[in-house]
Design an enzyme around this catalytic site. Structure first.
Site, PDB file in Angstrom:
ATOM      1  N   CYS A   7      50.086 110.373  58.099  1.00 16.63           N
ATOM      2  CA  CYS A   7      51.521 110.425  58.399  1.00 16.63           C
ATOM      3  C   CYS A   7      52.132 111.515  57.515  1.00 16.63           C
ATOM      4  O   CYS A   7      51.403 112.341  56.972  1.00 16.63           O
ATOM      5  CB  CYS A   7      52.181 109.055  58.197  1.00 16.63           C
ATOM      6  SG  CYS A   7      52.318 108.497  56.482  1.00 16.63           S
ATOM      7  N   ARG A  13      53.534 104.647  56.953  1.00 14.70           N
ATOM      8  CA  ARG A  13      52.735 104.391  58.148  1.00 14.70           C
ATOM      9  C   ARG A  13      51.233 104.535  57.946  1.00 14.70           C
ATOM     10  O   ARG A  13      50.464 103.673  58.379  1.00 14.70           O
ATOM     11  CB  ARG A  13      53.197 105.302  59.295  1.00 14.70           C
ATOM     12  CG  ARG A  13      54.586 104.989  59.776  1.00 14.70           C
ATOM     13  CD  ARG A  13      55.105 106.044  60.717  1.00 14.70           C
ATOM     14  NE  ARG A  13      55.224 107.322  60.000  1.00 14.70           N
ATOM     15  CZ  ARG A  13      55.438 108.492  60.585  1.00 14.70           C
ATOM     16  NH1 ARG A  13      55.532 108.563  61.894  1.00 14.70           N
ATOM     17  NH2 ARG A  13      55.547 109.582  59.868  1.00 14.70           N
ATOM     18  N   ASP A 114      58.978 106.683  62.199  1.00 10.06           N
ATOM     19  CA  ASP A 114      58.870 106.601  60.750  1.00 10.06           C
ATOM     20  C   ASP A 114      59.888 105.603  60.199  1.00 10.06           C
ATOM     21  O   ASP A 114      61.093 105.850  60.255  1.00 10.06           O
ATOM     22  CB  ASP A 114      59.099 107.983  60.142  1.00 10.06           C
ATOM     23  CG  ASP A 114      58.723 108.048  58.682  1.00 10.06           C
ATOM     24  OD1 ASP A 114      58.626 106.988  58.024  1.00 10.06           O
ATOM     25  OD2 ASP A 114      58.537 109.176  58.181  1.00 10.06           O
TER      26      ASP A 114
END
Length: 145
Positions: A7, A13, A114
């Site tokens: 990420c 994440r 996100d």
């Protein structure tokens, strides 16, 4: 098999994906798969998993350990069978840095938003869990996860 989840900063994440996938591999007694995570950016280098992401993992019974965010290295890329981006921006950054490769793919056919920006860690968790289950099913050749 070596899988690395990627990420932006490696604090939300991708570490969530790393620990969710490790949990699923253990739960489904799947051996021979090594899982890690990294970011495309170095701005969070050395930082642990973001506290709301930790709380989400804990709320779902996913064990995690001390984590140090870092930018994906050339060695990590070269030693991975799958490099899994959590959104298109990460995918594009990986392709710009390492070139087009069949090893680089998205976790889902769409972005995992996100939660650093959305503050929706539950949706990020559910999306990542869904993507990891699909990936595990593909690895195992078992459609019944």
């Amino acid at each position: 098999m070596n899988i690395i989840f990627v990420c932006h900063g490696n604090i939300c994440r991708s570490p969530m994906a790393e620990y969710i996938m490790k949990y699923l591999l253990e739960d489904y007694h799947t051996e021979g798969v090594y899982v890690s995570s990294a970011g495309v950016s170095s701005e969070e280098n050395g930082n642990d998993i973001y506290p709301p992401a930790k709380r989400m993992l804990k709320a779902h019974g996913i064990p995690f350990f001390s984590h140090r965010a870092h930018r994906i290295t050339d060695d990590e890329f070269n030693n991975s069978d799958l490099v899994i981006a959590l959104d298109r921006s990460n995918l594009n950054a990986l392709v710009r840095r390492f070139g087009k490769s069949s090893r680089i793919m998205m976790l889902l056919p769409r972005d995992v938003e996100d939660p650093w920006y959305t503050d929706d860690f539950e949706t990020a968790y559910e999306d990542i869990l869904s993507g990891c289950k699909a990936l595990l099913s593909e690895i195992r050749g078992d459609a019944n996860l």
